[in-house]
Write a protein that holds these residues in place. Sequence first.
Motif, PDB file in Angstrom:
ATOM      1  N   ARG A  28      62.796  88.082  14.491  1.00 57.47           N
ATOM      2  CA  ARG A  28      62.833  86.915  13.835  1.00 57.47           C
ATOM      3  C   ARG A  28      63.916  87.157  13.116  1.00 57.47           C
ATOM      4  O   ARG A  28      64.381  88.202  13.256  1.00 57.47           O
ATOM      5  CB  ARG A  28      61.788  87.412  12.818  1.00 57.47           C
ATOM      6  CG  ARG A  28      59.728  87.190  13.711  1.00 57.47           C
ATOM      7  CD  ARG A  28      58.879  87.914  13.364  1.00 57.47           C
ATOM      8  NE  ARG A  28      58.130  87.963  11.637  1.00 57.47           N
ATOM      9  CZ  ARG A  28      57.821  88.459  11.217  1.00 57.47           C
ATOM     10  NH1 ARG A  28      57.681  90.076  11.882  1.00 57.47           N
ATOM     11  NH2 ARG A  28      57.208  88.353   9.972  1.00 57.47           N
ATOM     12  N   SER A  49      53.317  91.002   8.800  1.00 63.06           N
ATOM     13  CA  SER A  49      53.202  92.838   7.362  1.00 63.06           C
ATOM     14  C   SER A  49      53.507  91.416   6.335  1.00 63.06           C
ATOM     15  O   SER A  49      52.475  91.021   6.251  1.00 63.06           O
ATOM     16  CB  SER A  49      55.022  92.726   7.866  1.00 63.06           C
ATOM     17  OG  SER A  49      54.864  93.920   7.466  1.00 63.06           O
ATOM     18  N   GLY A  50      54.581  91.384   6.082  1.00 63.00           N
ATOM     19  CA  GLY A  50      54.103  90.454   4.207  1.00 63.00           C
ATOM     20  C   GLY A  50      54.102  88.790   4.854  1.00 63.00           C
ATOM     21  O   GLY A  50      52.835  88.033   4.144  1.00 63.00           O
TER      22      GLY A  50
HETATM   23  C1  LIG Z   1      62.460  94.444   3.348  1.00 64.69           C
HETATM   24  C2  LIG Z   1      61.543  95.505   3.473  1.00 64.69           C
HETATM   25  O1  LIG Z   1      60.851  96.802   4.773  1.00 64.69           O
HETATM   26  N1  LIG Z   1      60.479  96.666   3.012  1.00 64.69           N
HETATM   27  C3  LIG Z   1      59.051  97.501   3.764  1.00 64.69           C
HETATM   28  C4  LIG Z   1      59.002  97.719   2.091  1.00 64.69           C
HETATM   29  C5  LIG Z   1      57.950  97.077   4.468  1.00 64.69           C
HETATM   30  O2  LIG Z   1      58.242  97.947   5.493  1.00 64.69           O
HETATM   31  N2  LIG Z   1      57.532  95.547   4.196  1.00 64.69           N
HETATM   32  C6  LIG Z   1      56.892  95.878   4.720  1.00 64.69           C
HETATM   33  C7  LIG Z   1      55.285  95.545   4.644  1.00 64.69           C
HETATM   34  C8  LIG Z   1      57.434  94.050   6.044  1.00 64.69           C
HETATM   35  O3  LIG Z   1      56.411  93.230   5.252  1.00 64.69           O
HETATM   36  N3  LIG Z   1      57.871  94.384   6.973  1.00 64.69           N
HETATM   37  C9  LIG Z   1      58.637  93.762   7.173  1.00 64.69           C
HETATM   38  C10 LIG Z   1      59.870  93.771   7.370  1.00 64.69           C
HETATM   39  C11 LIG Z   1      57.852  92.608   8.815  1.00 64.69           C
HETATM   40  O4  LIG Z   1      58.599  91.710   9.373  1.00 64.69           O
HETATM   41  O5  LIG Z   1      57.723  94.111   9.387  1.00 64.69           O
END
Ligand SMILES: CC(=O)N[C@@H](C)C(=O)N[C@@H](C)C(=O)N[C@@H](C)C(=O)O
Length: 677
Positions: free
Chosen positions: A366, A541-542
Amino acid sequence: MKKLLILLLVPLFLASPDQKVDAQKTNFDYLDIYDLQYVDDPQISPDGNTIIYVRHQFDVMTDRRYTNLWSISFSGDNHKPITSGKLGYGTPVWSPDGSRIAYTSSEDGSNQVFVRWMDSGATSSITNLTHSPGNLQWSPDGTQLLFTINIPAEQPKIANLPSPPEGAEWTEGATVIDQVYYQADGSFDTLEESYSHIYLISAEGGAPRKLTDGNYDHSSPSWAPDGGSILFTADRSGNADLDPNNAQIYEMNIESGEMTQITNKRGPHGSPKISPDGQYIAYTGYEDQFVGYQLTDLYIMNRDGSNLQKISDDLDMDVSDITWANDSRSLYFRYDEEGNSKLGNIRLNGDYVTVASNLGTSSIGRPYGGGAYSVADNGRFAISLGSPDRPTELAVGHFPTRMAITQLTNLNELFTESKNLGVTTEFWVDSSVDDFEIHGWILTPPDFDPSQQYPMILEIHGGPHTNYGPRFTPELQLMASKGYVVVYTNPRGSTSYSTEFASYINQNYPSEDHNDLMDAVDYVVDLGYIDEDRLYITGGSGGGVLSSWAIGKTDRFAAAVVAKPVINWYSFVLTADMYPFFAKYWFTEYPWDDPEQYLERSPISLVGNVTTPTMLLVGEYDYRTPVSESQQYYQALKLRGVDASMVKISDSSHSIASTPSNLIRKVAYILGWFEKY
Ligand SMILES: CC(=O)N[C@@H](C)C(=O)N[C@@H](C)C(=O)N[C@@H](C)C(=O)O
């Protein structure tokens, strides 16, 4: 026959001029992923005449990404491979006199440090390590190298177990876990307790000298200009695991091994670098407020830690990857701004300028931000240059003369000439709940005709403190190539806009970021070419949090694919690999002390409203957002009689796109689910 000929010709003239389909080209398709090539980690020689970069390629037979080192002159001539083969070569670093490069390679079966003499091409490994080296740093005189490796901690015996009788076929036994971090996404096995230590080795090989000790992690080593000492970061409090944001800066005298703690303010201190004149130390960090998003600033101080100054006050963007300019009067740094990854230069008084924009990464997933650069003594620089229309290439420029950025490589020329790709256009939409403006992009299919009606996919980024932007994204291009209009945005909580915008969701996630996403959908629907009966939502994820949250709030979507989500914050902070950070920075209390705080922000709390057919999709070995999160939502939907499916991607961590075939499977299952509805 004449009438038939006219009918055949008309559709080609209808396509909007900028997206006329070229009959000689084919649409981007799943197996094309393996033909992509990316430039990463460009390292320009100290004299500015030569660039070594890491070339990423993909092998369809082994389903692996492999990397090689290539060389090219600043003028663009003499483009040639330094290494070849389907192995892994990376982290090239020039010696200060430009006569050699050091790099890591797995060509001998395990990751070792290699040195190449550039005049003769002679190459040799100089280590024989049992664990992978990282953070290679040449000494100023070019005679030695620093590197870091993880060393297992001594393991106390837990029990005196009897040995099985000769030939007995007993089970494997047991895994004893007693450390805080016992799993890490990307490591499929239980972690052995280990700590990162700094080593010193002759640039001509030999026994390395271990410089650091103790059960503490030591990171980001860098040399003092006189070669007499090094800086590094560590949290040697003994509580680092449960207090993950408090690494301090240390200086170590190389000869005596004497260590001095330079900083002591609470909060992270990253990438300490001493200025070439030896006068200042620069580092990135912030004063910890224990919230999810905190702006990473750039600080300078005297060598002894006195006269600490934050010099990035005017920037309000996260600073990373800092490099001192040769004159010690400014620093180069990486930052993202409004979804664009950039190289900047900031003077010690805080005045900064953008040196280059549109940096890119080597991701096939992405459109997240990122990019790499390096600067020569004479101001020449090399960058990984991104674009929404092709994979990342190599480009060069000069600061401060500001010569035009010149793209040197065109690794994907034949690919882009043979493929009809989706076209990316930008939009902004006013928030419906406050004064924020929401930034987004529309990726339209190759044969897009605005007079037609198209299905639309809203794809949501994770983090949540990251940003999407106009960057080449094979994952979303595959969706567009199958006829979808793909919309992606930076809702509040995203980085690269302002601290206020990113901080809005601190301990308030999800919240009005949902409204931002719906405002973007409304905006694109109002453009008139979206079939409102074929609106789809997905995100990882998010983005899985926000897509499952959304279908608990609205039934406007015909189907949803909730990828690697957090569904229940209570269980998440007690099963995720980074649990101390999530529990202490994304919430104000532990879940057993304030369960309501966790439940009210959990998508599971809205599952009773869901009517949208939903697929859960997650990596089998996802330790960031564990499979158990997806299972909870899947089982709740089944109990409610909502059409649901769950896909567990085999042998995949949280980063599904790290294996090309798993990225292909992810998109194919997402589109298959949407096609069903
Ligand atoms: C920016 C980031 O990766 N933050 C970490 C705390 C993390 O792993 N967040 C996950 C919950 C998440 O949303 N990761 C994103 C980057 C993904 O698309 O995997």
